[in-house]
Scaffold this motif. Structure first.
Motif, PDB file in Angstrom:
ATOM      1  N   TYR A  93       0.834  -1.206   0.000  1.00  0.00           N
ATOM      2  CA  TYR A  93       0.000   0.000   0.000  1.00  0.00           C
ATOM      3  C   TYR A  93       0.868   1.255   0.000  1.00  0.00           C
ATOM      4  O   TYR A  93       0.577   2.226  -0.690  1.00  0.00           O
ATOM      5  N   GLU A  99       2.279   1.798  -3.376  1.00  0.00           N
ATOM      6  CA  GLU A  99       1.220   2.237  -4.268  1.00  0.00           C
ATOM      7  C   GLU A  99       0.894   3.706  -4.014  1.00  0.00           C
ATOM      8  O   GLU A  99       0.738   4.497  -4.948  1.00  0.00           O
ATOM      9  N   LYS A 119       3.410   5.958  -5.508  1.00  0.00           N
ATOM     10  CA  LYS A 119       3.269   6.011  -6.965  1.00  0.00           C
ATOM     11  C   LYS A 119       2.115   6.916  -7.376  1.00  0.00           C
ATOM     12  O   LYS A 119       2.243   7.736  -8.285  1.00  0.00           O
ATOM     13  N   ILE A 120       0.976   6.757  -6.684  1.00  0.00           N
ATOM     14  CA  ILE A 120      -0.187   7.583  -7.019  1.00  0.00           C
ATOM     15  C   ILE A 120       0.131   9.054  -6.802  1.00  0.00           C
ATOM     16  O   ILE A 120      -0.195   9.904  -7.622  1.00  0.00           O
ATOM     17  N   LEU A 178      -9.591  13.457 -14.780  1.00  0.00           N
ATOM     18  CA  LEU A 178      -8.329  12.816 -14.437  1.00  0.00           C
ATOM     19  C   LEU A 178      -8.063  12.895 -12.937  1.00  0.00           C
ATOM     20  O   LEU A 178      -7.742  11.899 -12.294  1.00  0.00           O
ATOM     21  N   GLN A 203     -10.077  13.395 -10.535  1.00  0.00           N
ATOM     22  CA  GLN A 203     -11.027  12.588  -9.764  1.00  0.00           C
ATOM     23  C   GLN A 203     -10.656  11.107  -9.815  1.00  0.00           C
ATOM     24  O   GLN A 203     -10.825  10.394  -8.839  1.00  0.00           O
ATOM     25  N   SER A 204     -10.142  10.664 -10.968  1.00  0.00           N
ATOM     26  CA  SER A 204      -9.719   9.259 -11.068  1.00  0.00           C
ATOM     27  C   SER A 204      -8.572   8.985 -10.114  1.00  0.00           C
ATOM     28  O   SER A 204      -8.548   7.974  -9.416  1.00  0.00           O
ATOM     29  N   TYR A 205      -7.598   9.911 -10.099  1.00  0.00           N
ATOM     30  CA  TYR A 205      -6.470   9.722  -9.179  1.00  0.00           C
ATOM     31  C   TYR A 205      -6.942   9.797  -7.736  1.00  0.00           C
ATOM     32  O   TYR A 205      -6.506   9.017  -6.896  1.00  0.00           O
ATOM     33  N   GLU A 223      -9.852   9.061  -6.540  1.00  0.00           N
ATOM     34  CA  GLU A 223     -10.607   7.866  -6.189  1.00  0.00           C
ATOM     35  C   GLU A 223      -9.661   6.749  -5.738  1.00  0.00           C
ATOM     36  O   GLU A 223      -9.861   6.105  -4.721  1.00  0.00           O
ATOM     37  N   LYS A 224      -8.601   6.591  -6.518  1.00  0.00           N
ATOM     38  CA  LYS A 224      -7.592   5.579  -6.188  1.00  0.00           C
ATOM     39  C   LYS A 224      -6.869   5.960  -4.893  1.00  0.00           C
ATOM     40  O   LYS A 224      -6.623   5.119  -4.025  1.00  0.00           O
TER      41      LYS A 224
END
Lengths: 398, 202
Positions: free
Chosen positions: A153, A156, A159-160, A185, A187-189, A191-192
């Motif tokens: 985690y 990750e 990286k995010i 874009l 919002q996608s990041y 969300e992750k």
């Protein structure tokens, strides 16, 4: 787990030295600057792939030499021997680590968390005195050793954040995407980011909950007065959370994280950098004195701002001993305890308290400038359970 | 520095630009070419050029093809109801090998990664949206996102699903977890933990 032997070549001020250790107590003494700590640092290199003191590899090569070499032999509880070798070349800047002659990468599961070691030195005071990042690092390493998933985690998350920061920069500085494209874009990041962040925070809170029972035992063992220490977690999303008193609910953390991240978005766009997430969280160490007249704050005061030096040290020792205990339970073996020049930092009553408990801790390495501590130890250890090493100018005297 | 002639050196240089080819292999390949009969070398260089001259992206799915519309998109045997979205043409080959997928594909030719300067406009997303909004788009019932389980893959999935959501098409992603035929005890902790996370009702 026992460290049987270490061989140093061109490491720090050692040109070539083999040391065979005692299974119980290793008393390393000598004057300042002669290389006591270097031995402990070498141990951290073989088991962690890097220095506990945060030193760069190149600085550890003996002056005038090109590479260092450390070989250490561990014996596990089943009497199996493992040989770890680390070699660093400052010209090629390459580091190689091998276990029983097979090459491994430093963070592979072959090594990481397999040779548990607890290291306590004046340097460790950064944990209580230093920045949030010092405290995060302490707990991150500790949690990762028992949870590979947590380590994943964290990777990750890093990286995010790198991607999200690049995205913000591309948008704000280089005006790369259209507004609607950017919105989708980011919002996608986010969300992750929310899922991974919530997982990290969830793991940290649950770990603290578990850690607390170890910690409060050690803390009360160390303090003479009726003091209570506690650790809470502070994040943008959840505020300060005492893991013992609050319900740790994953979905709830997700929701709070989402609100916090959404709220910071405008600032993030302006400053072109991520401003919210567990990479900015902190652990808060609190001390509660049971005298109600002097201290009416129900949750105790923040160690960082109000505690005395002695209280800092006590807190730190309790943290480290709890680290030992929890690793012992998780790994099913006694970690090796490295105590670097810590006794001199503490007052006599605490020193004798610690020494009287040392016997419970398996194999111990202790460095000091003061030979007289040896007399205190005699009470608890047989003569053959203590090996004494006198260090002078990068050599162990016979 | 070296005793090679310029033309030979040139060829070695070109070979060593290929993936997985080091200097030594490049030299061996170049020497091999010098020994081949001329017609063989002509055939080889023609094959190379034809790749650039004749290969193009399929008008529908953006896969590489010699035709305006690739064989898969053109095939009447393949269903228009399902589209499988992949990163690269080689992913199509991998899925085709299974012989289990009877739908069509869409090749993105990359993945969103702001760090590498790759945004939505740099990959074939607008082509996908045009395709879904086009006349055959109404037939599409499901999009399967078969992207790699990396941070970039995951965020591209999230981004695509944001764009596609208003179109009211079912979006799925391929499962991740334990490889078939392997033992649980050999799986690494992270894969195993993620497999637990993605467990399904029996």
């Amino acid at each position: 787990m026992i460290l049987k032997k270490i061989l140093l070549k061109n490491f720090r001020n050692y040109s070539g030295q083999e040391i065979i250790f005692n299974d119980k107590f290793n008393f390393i003494y000598g004057n300042n600057g002669h290389g006591k700590t270097n031995i402990l640092e070498a141990v951290s290199f073989t088991t962690f792939g890097k220095s506990f003191l945060g030193a760069a590899e190149a600085d550890c090569v003996k002056f005038g030499e090109k590479e260092f070499f450390i070989e250490s032999d561990f014996l596990n509880d089943l009497d199996n021997e493992d040989r770890l070798v680390i070699n660093y070349n400052s010209e090629t800047r390459s580091k190689s680590i091998s276990r029983n002659k097979e090459k491994v990468s430093s963070f592979s599961s072959e090594i990481f968390g397999r040779y548990p070691i607890v290291f306590l030195s004046p340097h460790s005071l950064n944990i209580t005195y230093g920045n949030p990042s010092d405290r995060r690092k302490f707990f991150d390493i500790l949690i990762s050793q028992s949870s590979r998933l947590y380590l994943d985690y964290l990777k990750e998350l890093a990286k995010i954040l790198r991607q999200k920061n690049a995205l913000l920069k591309n948008y704000t500085v280089f005006k790369k995407y259209s507004r609607s494209q950017f919105e989708d874009l980011v919002q996608s990041y986010n969300e992750k980011l929310i899922t991974v962040s919530a997982n990290v925070i969830f793991k940290r809170l649950n770990f603290l909950k578990e850690f607390d029972s170890y910690f409060s035992n050690n803390f009360s063992m160390l303090t003479v007065e009726e003091h209570e220490g506690s650790i809470s977690y502070n994040s943008d999303a959840t505020g300060e959370t005492d893991p013992l008193k609050s319900q740790i609910d994953f979905d709830e953390i997700c929701r709070k994280m989402k609100t916090a991240i959404d709220n910071r978005l405008d600032d993030e766009i302006k400053r072109a950098v991520s401003l919210c997430g567990p990479q900015r969280d902190d652990y808060i160490f609190r001390l509660k004195k049971s005298d109600p007249e002097k201290n009416d704050m129900s949750k105790g005061f923040d160690l960082k701002n109000f505690a005395s030096q002695g209280e800092h040290k006590t807190f730190l020792v309790a943290l480290k001993l709890s680290e030992f205990d929890i690793l012992k339970d998780k790994k099913g073996t006694n970690p090796v305890l490295l105590l670097d020049d810590v006794l001199s930092e503490l007052d006599q009553s605490r020193v004798s308290k610690i020494i009287s408990h040392l016997k419970e801790y398996g194999q111990i390495f202790l460095t000091t400038t003061d030979r007289s501590y040896l007399d205190n130890l005699g009470e608890f250890y047989d003569e053959k359970e203590i090996s004494v090493f006198e260090i002078e100018e990068g050599k162990v005297l016979d | 520095m070296n005793n090679n002639t310029d033309v030979l050196e040139n060829l070695i240089e070109e070979f060593s630009k290929l993936p997985q080819i080091g200097r030594k292999t490049a030299q061996r390949l170049a020497m091999h070419i010098t020994r081949r009969p001329k017609e063989d070398v002509e055939k080889f260089s023609r094959a190379l050029l034809e790749i650039k001259d004749k290969l193009r992206f399929c008008n529908v799915c953006c896969n590489i093809t010699e035709y305006e519309i690739c064989r898969i998109c053109d095939s009447p045997k393949r269903s228009n109801n399902v589209i499988c979205i992949v990163e690269e043409p080689q992913d199509v080959l991998a899925i085709e090998k299974t012989n289990e997928f009877k739908g069509k594909y869409h090749v993105l030719h990359g993945i969103i990664s702001p760090l590498d300067g790759i945004g939505p406009n740099d990959i074939k997303i607008s082509e996908l949206l045009r395709r879904l909004g086009g006349e055959s788009g109404s037939e599409v019932e499901e999009l399967i996102l078969a992207l790699n389980p990396t941070v970039e893959g995951e965020t591209t999935i999230l981004y695509l699903s944001r764009l596609i959501k208003p179109l009211d098409i079912k979006i799925t992603r391929i499962a991740r977890g334990i490889p078939i035929g392997s033992d649980l005890e050999f799986a690494d902790e992270v894969t195993l933990a993620k497999a637990l996370e993605g467990r399904v009702v029996v």
